[in-house]
Design a protein around this motif. Sequence first.
Motif, short mmCIF file in Angstrom:
data_model
loop_
_atom_site.label_atom_id
_atom_site.label_comp_id
_atom_site.label_asym_id
_atom_site.label_seq_id
_atom_site.Cartn_x
_atom_site.Cartn_y
_atom_site.Cartn_z
N CYS A 1 -9.76 17.31 -6.61
CA CYS A 1 -9.82 19.44 -8.01
C CYS A 1 -8.58 20.01 -6.77
O CYS A 1 -7.32 20.53 -7.61
N SER A 2 -9.13 19.53 -5.97
CA SER A 2 -8.29 20.43 -5.11
C SER A 2 -8.56 19.90 -3.65
O SER A 2 -9.72 19.33 -2.97
N GLY A 3 -7.97 20.49 -2.51
CA GLY A 3 -8.11 20.07 -1.09
C GLY A 3 -7.11 18.54 -1.36
O GLY A 3 -6.46 18.11 -1.93
N GLU A 4 -7.71 18.03 0.35
CA GLU A 4 -7.60 16.33 0.81
C GLU A 4 -9.16 15.76 0.62
O GLU A 4 -9.42 15.99 2.18
N LEU A 5 -8.73 14.37 0.68
CA LEU A 5 -9.84 13.37 1.59
C LEU A 5 -8.86 11.99 1.75
O LEU A 5 -7.99 11.67 1.36
#
Length: 181
Positions: free
Chosen positions: A99-103
């Motif tokens: 949904c948001s950010g980064e992994l």
Amino acid sequence: MTDIVSYCFQDFVTDLEMITSVESDQAEMIGKISRKMRLLLDGEEFLTKEEQVADPGGYARHLVHLDRRRRFVVMSGVWQPGQGTPVHDHGTWGVMGICSGELKVTNYLRLDDRSTPGHAKLRESAGMWCGHGNVSYVLPPNEELHKVECLEQPTLTLHVYGRDIIECNMYDVENNSYRPY
């Protein structure tokens, strides 16, 4: 002038109900759910404030929707920098969207014949960075082992699983072993 209605969370749940009711091939199911997940992630924010609450002790999971017929469960994941999972499985199919950010997601192959309880020889097979709008999946038995890490920025994820995951297996790559988690 026509108003354009965006794909919303209730549309997603309705589609999940239909897909899990009629599709018996799990790979096909994952493909269809992944396409619907991308539509949802391209729309407006849909998670409540409660479903976005972080946990300083580890990544947080929040129940978003439990199908009344137990065909699937939808969870949110809230990740802070430095938080992650051990290498693990789910024992069911799953789809994850950012949904948001980064992994960082690292996948593993199981090399042993699965005949010895508690023993598992693994090898890292692929790693990828997943950012906003990216969708990944797990599909037992061969595309399921992975670990997930949040390295640089808070991240919010959405997960759909084929069952409510109360227990899974955690793998120790160095010691070629696993145990219930």
